[in-house]
Write a protein that holds these residues in place. Structure first.
Motif, PDB file in Angstrom:
ATOM      1  N   ALA A  62      -2.890  10.513  -6.954  1.00 44.24           N
ATOM      2  CA  ALA A  62      -2.805   9.699  -8.164  1.00 44.24           C
ATOM      3  C   ALA A  62      -2.598   8.245  -7.750  1.00 44.24           C
ATOM      4  O   ALA A  62      -1.876   7.956  -6.791  1.00 44.24           O
ATOM      5  CB  ALA A  62      -1.640  10.166  -9.036  1.00 44.24           C
ATOM      6  N   GLY A  64      -0.985   5.878  -9.181  1.00 46.54           N
ATOM      7  CA  GLY A  64       0.364   5.348  -9.391  1.00 46.54           C
ATOM      8  C   GLY A  64       0.301   4.045 -10.164  1.00 46.54           C
ATOM      9  O   GLY A  64      -0.557   3.852 -11.036  1.00 46.54           O
ATOM     10  N   ASP A  65       1.183   3.126  -9.847  1.00 45.85           N
ATOM     11  CA  ASP A  65       1.244   1.838 -10.527  1.00 45.85           C
ATOM     12  C   ASP A  65      -0.035   1.045 -10.231  1.00 45.85           C
ATOM     13  O   ASP A  65      -0.353   0.788  -9.073  1.00 45.85           O
ATOM     14  CB  ASP A  65       2.476   1.069 -10.032  1.00 45.85           C
ATOM     15  CG  ASP A  65       2.737  -0.201 -10.829  1.00 45.85           C
ATOM     16  OD1 ASP A  65       1.828  -0.689 -11.527  1.00 45.85           O
ATOM     17  OD2 ASP A  65       3.862  -0.732 -10.733  1.00 45.85           O
ATOM     18  N   ARG A  69      -1.501  -0.043  -6.078  1.00 47.77           N
ATOM     19  CA  ARG A  69      -2.118   1.278  -6.078  1.00 47.77           C
ATOM     20  C   ARG A  69      -1.784   2.057  -4.803  1.00 47.77           C
ATOM     21  O   ARG A  69      -1.833   1.516  -3.714  1.00 47.77           O
ATOM     22  CB  ARG A  69      -3.627   1.116  -6.228  1.00 47.77           C
ATOM     23  CG  ARG A  69      -4.012   0.352  -7.475  1.00 47.77           C
ATOM     24  CD  ARG A  69      -5.437  -0.162  -7.495  1.00 47.77           C
ATOM     25  NE  ARG A  69      -6.368   0.896  -7.777  1.00 47.77           N
ATOM     26  CZ  ARG A  69      -7.361   1.219  -6.977  1.00 47.77           C
ATOM     27  NH1 ARG A  69      -7.530   0.564  -5.831  1.00 47.77           N
ATOM     28  NH2 ARG A  69      -8.175   2.194  -7.293  1.00 47.77           N
ATOM     29  N   PHE A  70      -1.403   3.321  -4.981  1.00 41.74           N
ATOM     30  CA  PHE A  70      -1.071   4.238  -3.878  1.00 41.74           C
ATOM     31  C   PHE A  70       0.108   3.729  -3.032  1.00 41.74           C
ATOM     32  O   PHE A  70       0.214   4.063  -1.844  1.00 41.74           O
ATOM     33  CB  PHE A  70      -2.287   4.465  -2.960  1.00 41.74           C
ATOM     34  CG  PHE A  70      -3.511   4.967  -3.656  1.00 41.74           C
ATOM     35  CD1 PHE A  70      -3.551   6.243  -4.205  1.00 41.74           C
ATOM     36  CD2 PHE A  70      -4.643   4.170  -3.763  1.00 41.74           C
ATOM     37  CE1 PHE A  70      -4.688   6.721  -4.850  1.00 41.74           C
ATOM     38  CE2 PHE A  70      -5.785   4.636  -4.406  1.00 41.74           C
ATOM     39  CZ  PHE A  70      -5.804   5.906  -4.949  1.00 41.74           C
ATOM     40  N   SER A  72       3.337   4.389  -2.822  1.00 47.75           N
ATOM     41  CA  SER A  72       4.247   5.369  -2.231  1.00 47.75           C
ATOM     42  C   SER A  72       3.660   5.968  -0.964  1.00 47.75           C
ATOM     43  O   SER A  72       4.333   6.058   0.074  1.00 47.75           O
ATOM     44  CB  SER A  72       4.550   6.476  -3.246  1.00 47.75           C
ATOM     45  OG  SER A  72       5.351   7.481  -2.663  1.00 47.75           O
ATOM     46  N   GLU A  73       2.397   6.355  -1.013  1.00 44.98           N
ATOM     47  CA  GLU A  73       1.748   6.949   0.153  1.00 44.98           C
ATOM     48  C   GLU A  73       1.555   5.924   1.274  1.00 44.98           C
ATOM     49  O   GLU A  73       1.674   6.246   2.460  1.00 44.98           O
ATOM     50  CB  GLU A  73       0.397   7.542  -0.243  1.00 44.98           C
ATOM     51  CG  GLU A  73       0.487   8.777  -1.123  1.00 44.98           C
ATOM     52  CD  GLU A  73       0.726   8.451  -2.594  1.00 44.98           C
ATOM     53  OE1 GLU A  73       1.003   9.394  -3.371  1.00 44.98           O
ATOM     54  OE2 GLU A  73       0.635   7.264  -2.974  1.00 44.98           O
TER      55      GLU A  73
END
Length: 302
Positions: A62, A64-65, A69-70, A72-73
């Motif tokens: 996903a 995300g924000d 984008r992305f 967290s990963e």
């Protein structure tokens, strides 16, 4: 000429979550295929290849924000890269990190800071400033934010237990070859005292004077890192990049910059990012990345 490093350790970071065009995840393989190890060993480097960091595919995630984008990963991948880089430094080797998009630099710099125990300096050779934040980014692509994050200026969203930030001292940050800045990035440069040596200034003073000033500004305790985005070069020279900007460094200017860095003896780590084989011609941009790495690590004509 600076001493040839005893050992160079290659670490691949095939991350492409930080930008919107697929392909840079193949950059580490393209650079290796272009003969990186053979070139480095040809002038005396001992080379260890630690392989590639495992990274996630955007199709399986996903976003995300949308403002980052992305994220967290990306932070998880950068934390694992930081641990690898710190381990390489602890072994007495010089880390050579292959990207991937430029968001990986956050992991490299955090790892160098972890190993050194204090912030260091960085020469950021790039068409862009990479000084945006989730609040100011026009795209939400994190590859435009890693330098701001490494400075501890990208906000709480970039907090991660595996990333020791801030990793760099703004007074020891030099942007070299920059020619595309967003309004917030211009403001941040003025506010923090970052030295930005634009292509206009390089045209006026010459690449050698620019690089010597960059070395002087970045030098100091902790570490001195060189982060080389291939889009610093003119697209006519290196077309295989995701965000090309006309009016960049020529082939010889880029080599002279790397040769001057090697002669300084100050470079303790290097990364090559944003090589996109899908947009390249016969792997030519990856081949140039290999040549520039060799120049930065001590290869000379005589």
């Amino acid at each position: 000429m600076g001493a040839t490093p005893r050992t160079v350790t290659i670490v691949g970071a095939p991350l492409d979550l930080g930008q919107g065009r697929r392909g840079v995840d193949m950059g580490p393989s393209a650079i290796r295929y272009a003969g990186l190890e053979e070139r480095l060993t040809s002038f005396g480097c001992q080379v260890v290849d630690r392989g590639n960091l495992a990274t996630r595919e955007p199709e399986a995630l996903a976003i995300g924000d949308e403002r980052a984008r992305f994220l967290s990963e990306i932070l998880d991948a950068c934390a694992r890269l930081a641990e690898l880089v710190a381990d390489v430094v602890a072994d007495g080797s010089l880390p050579l990190v292959l990207g991937g998009d430029h968001s990986i630099a956050l992991g490299t710099l955090a790892g160098l800071r972890q190993a050194a125990g204090e912030p260091g300096g960085v020469i950021w050779i790039d068409a862009h400033g990479d000084l945006n934040t989730p609040e100011t980014s026009p795209s939400g692509n994190v590859h435009g934010m890693p330098l701001a994050a490494a400075l501890g200026l990208a906000g709480a969203a970039f907090g991660h237990p595996g990333l020791d930030l801030p990793a760099v001292d703004p007074r020891r940050v030099v942007l070299l070859g920059v020619r595309s800045l967003d309004p917030h990035e211009r403001s941040l440069i003025r506010e923090t005292g970052i030295r930005a040596i634009t292509m206009t200034e390089i045209d006026r003073i010459g690449i050698e004077r620019a690089v010597l000033e960059a070395i002087d500004r970045a030098s100091g305790p902790g570490f001195v890192h060189v982060s080389l985005d291939l889009d610093a070069l003119d697209p006519e020279v290196a077309p295989g990049v995701g965000t090309p900007v006309k009016g960049g460094l020529t082939y010889r200017e880029a080599h002279l910059a790397c040769e001057d860095l090697a002669e300084s003896g100050l470079v303790g780590s290097l990364e090559l990012v944003e090589v996109n084989p899908i947009l390249d011609r016969e792997n030519g941009s990856a081949a140039i990345a290999v040549e520039l790495a060799a120049s930065a690590l001590g290869q000379s004509i005589l």
